[in-house]
Scaffold this motif. Structure first.
Motif, PDB file in Angstrom:
ATOM      1  N   GLU A  52       0.806  -1.222   0.000  1.00  0.00           N
ATOM      2  CA  GLU A  52       0.000   0.000   0.000  1.00  0.00           C
ATOM      3  C   GLU A  52       0.840   1.274   0.000  1.00  0.00           C
ATOM      4  O   GLU A  52       0.337   2.347  -0.303  1.00  0.00           O
ATOM      5  CB  GLU A  52      -0.931  -0.014   1.216  1.00  0.00           C
ATOM      6  CG  GLU A  52      -1.919  -1.172   1.130  1.00  0.00           C
ATOM      7  CD  GLU A  52      -2.832  -1.247   2.333  1.00  0.00           C
ATOM      8  OE1 GLU A  52      -2.932  -0.257   3.074  1.00  0.00           O
ATOM      9  OE2 GLU A  52      -3.442  -2.314   2.521  1.00  0.00           O
ATOM     10  N   THR A  53       2.107   1.156   0.374  1.00  0.00           N
ATOM     11  CA  THR A  53       2.923   2.367   0.506  1.00  0.00           C
ATOM     12  C   THR A  53       3.944   2.532  -0.618  1.00  0.00           C
ATOM     13  O   THR A  53       4.675   3.518  -0.639  1.00  0.00           O
ATOM     14  CB  THR A  53       3.682   2.354   1.846  1.00  0.00           C
ATOM     15  OG1 THR A  53       4.420   1.120   1.920  1.00  0.00           O
ATOM     16  CG2 THR A  53       2.735   2.452   3.019  1.00  0.00           C
ATOM     17  N   THR A  54       3.995   1.571  -1.540  1.00  0.00           N
ATOM     18  CA  THR A  54       4.978   1.647  -2.615  1.00  0.00           C
ATOM     19  C   THR A  54       4.757   2.899  -3.461  1.00  0.00           C
ATOM     20  O   THR A  54       3.627   3.205  -3.871  1.00  0.00           O
ATOM     21  CB  THR A  54       4.867   0.415  -3.534  1.00  0.00           C
ATOM     22  OG1 THR A  54       4.964  -0.754  -2.737  1.00  0.00           O
ATOM     23  CG2 THR A  54       5.960   0.406  -4.600  1.00  0.00           C
ATOM     24  N   THR A  55       5.834   3.631  -3.704  1.00  0.00           N
ATOM     25  CA  THR A  55       5.741   4.772  -4.620  1.00  0.00           C
ATOM     26  C   THR A  55       5.874   4.227  -6.045  1.00  0.00           C
ATOM     27  O   THR A  55       6.858   3.551  -6.355  1.00  0.00           O
ATOM     28  CB  THR A  55       6.877   5.780  -4.361  1.00  0.00           C
ATOM     29  OG1 THR A  55       6.894   6.082  -2.967  1.00  0.00           O
ATOM     30  CG2 THR A  55       6.667   7.053  -5.159  1.00  0.00           C
ATOM     31  N   PRO A  56       4.871   4.492  -6.884  1.00  0.00           N
ATOM     32  CA  PRO A  56       4.926   3.911  -8.230  1.00  0.00           C
ATOM     33  C   PRO A  56       6.119   4.439  -9.019  1.00  0.00           C
ATOM     34  O   PRO A  56       6.417   5.636  -8.969  1.00  0.00           O
ATOM     35  CB  PRO A  56       3.610   4.352  -8.862  1.00  0.00           C
ATOM     36  CG  PRO A  56       3.070   5.421  -8.003  1.00  0.00           C
ATOM     37  CD  PRO A  56       3.642   5.260  -6.653  1.00  0.00           C
ATOM     38  N   PRO A  57       6.828   3.550  -9.727  1.00  0.00           N
ATOM     39  CA  PRO A  57       7.936   3.999 -10.561  1.00  0.00           C
ATOM     40  C   PRO A  57       7.437   4.840 -11.723  1.00  0.00           C
ATOM     41  O   PRO A  57       6.246   4.835 -12.045  1.00  0.00           O
ATOM     42  CB  PRO A  57       8.563   2.696 -11.057  1.00  0.00           C
ATOM     43  CG  PRO A  57       7.497   1.677 -10.929  1.00  0.00           C
ATOM     44  CD  PRO A  57       6.625   2.108  -9.800  1.00  0.00           C
ATOM     45  N   ARG A  58       8.371   5.552 -12.333  1.00  0.00           N
ATOM     46  CA  ARG A  58       8.004   6.484 -13.391  1.00  0.00           C
ATOM     47  C   ARG A  58       7.273   5.792 -14.542  1.00  0.00           C
ATOM     48  O   ARG A  58       6.334   6.341 -15.110  1.00  0.00           O
ATOM     49  CB  ARG A  58       9.253   7.192 -13.905  1.00  0.00           C
ATOM     50  CG  ARG A  58       8.927   8.380 -14.783  1.00  0.00           C
ATOM     51  CD  ARG A  58      10.176   9.078 -15.242  1.00  0.00           C
ATOM     52  NE  ARG A  58      10.830   9.794 -14.160  1.00  0.00           N
ATOM     53  CZ  ARG A  58      12.046  10.328 -14.254  1.00  0.00           C
ATOM     54  NH1 ARG A  58      12.735  10.190 -15.365  1.00  0.00           N
ATOM     55  NH2 ARG A  58      12.567  10.978 -13.256  1.00  0.00           N
ATOM     56  N   LEU A  59       7.687   4.567 -14.840  1.00  0.00           N
ATOM     57  CA  LEU A  59       7.077   3.832 -15.943  1.00  0.00           C
ATOM     58  C   LEU A  59       5.567   3.618 -15.713  1.00  0.00           C
ATOM     59  O   LEU A  59       4.746   3.831 -16.609  1.00  0.00           O
ATOM     60  CB  LEU A  59       7.785   2.473 -16.116  1.00  0.00           C
ATOM     61  CG  LEU A  59       7.309   1.622 -17.285  1.00  0.00           C
ATOM     62  CD1 LEU A  59       7.729   2.232 -18.614  1.00  0.00           C
ATOM     63  CD2 LEU A  59       7.831   0.196 -17.172  1.00  0.00           C
TER      64      LEU A  59
END
Lengths: 156, 162
Positions: free
Chosen positions: B127-134
């Protein structure tokens, strides 16, 4: 009063400018997609669909719905202004306004009840019978608003 | 391609049926509008969650909404094909319609890319993962394509031939 509105420079511009009316229609459909899309999806969530999706996800989208509703209130009023006296007697148009009012009352009362329920928040609210009834009414109201809105062009 | 499709559709039994059934067009429009609301309702949640804008749950959890998106798309694909068959000469040469079809194709390619590159890594996010740019990029391209589809579609009656 309606013909006064129709004769304001703004209403005349909406009616006569080549791109004003299509641009306003374009704004109106963006708002429609966001408001009806998100509120009906949330209604389905409140009715027990999508159990794995966190309710917070929907709550976070409410500001987006508010902005989109504002966009449609403004674009809708401008579209209305150019043919106010005709639309005031159009049955589908009046039906659409009633549907929007019902949908709006459902949404606002839901927000108020959500704020008031201090303990448990959305989870206890979601199971309430009143919440489910309101979600059901809201769902039909927004579907009705789309149907009535489309019929403005066909039923005189 | 569109003009040969239009040639095929013109005068076909479906073409004649749609033109002769006076209530069909408004009914198809209503279904098309309801379908777009379904599509956007689910899409906004899935894409905005994947781009990192919404709290609660994992991005993968929002995929429970995908049947809603697909149902909306299916309704609109069917009614859209019927619109084309009902008035092929008008749609095939319309710049709004041509752009709309291209954007739907682009959205499809973006969805394929998502399925191939982003979806496999999505399952490891919490739930806390920052989405990568892709992932953000794919989400924004998806939203841009579909809002483009919405706008070009709505402008079909107002734009000229392309």
């Amino acid at each position: 009063m309606l013909s006064t509105l129709e004769n304001t420079p703004l209403a005349i511009w909406v009616g006569e400018s080549l791109w004003a009316y299509p641009s306003l229609l374009a704004c109106h459909i963006v708002g429609l997609a966001i408001v009806v899309g998100l509120l009906t999806t949330r209604d389905l969530k409140l009715l027990g669909f999508f159990p794995g999706v966190d309710y917070q996800t929907f709550s976070d989208l409410i500001p987006v719905v508010v902005v989109a509703f504002g966009l449609n209130a403004v674009s809708g009023f401008l579209l209305f202004s150019s043919q106010a006296s005709y639309l005031a007697t159009s049955m589908p148009f009046l039906a659409k306004l009633i549907c929007i009012a019902v949908g709006l009352v459902c949404a606002l009362s839901h927000q108020m009840r959500e704020k008031r329920s201090m303990t448990g928040g959305a989870e206890t609210l979601a199971s309430g019978r009143l919440t489910k009834a309101a979600a059901c009414i809201s769902l039909f109201a927004w579907i009705g608003a789309i149907i009535a809105g489309r019929l403005i062009a066909y039923i005189f | 391609m569109l003009s040969s499709l239009a040639y095929l559709a013109d005068g076909s039994p479906i073409n004649i049926w749609i033109q002769d059934t006076y209530w069909l067009w408004p009914v198809m429009e209503i279904i098309h509008f309801l379908g777009l609301a379904l599509l956007f309702g689910g899409l906004l949640v899935v894409d905005l969650r994947m781009a990192g804008h919404l709290r609660g749950g994992t991005p993968a959890s929002t995929h429970q909404l995908l049947p809603l998106v697909l149902l909306g798309f299916a309704l609109n694909l069917i009614t859209g094909i019927l619109f084309f068959f009902g008035d092929p000469g008008r749609y095939s040469i319309n710049i709004g319609f041509q752009l709309k079809i291209m954007l739907i194709g682009l959205a499809g390619l973006n969805a394929l890319f998502y399925h191939w590159r982003v979806s496999p890594m999505l399952v490891t996010w919490d739930e806390t993962t920052t989405p990568p740019r892709l992932a953000k990029c794919v989400a924004y391209v998806s939203l841009a394509c579909w809002f483009g589809v919405l706008l070009t579609g709505r402008l079909i009656p107002y734009v000229g031939t392309g």
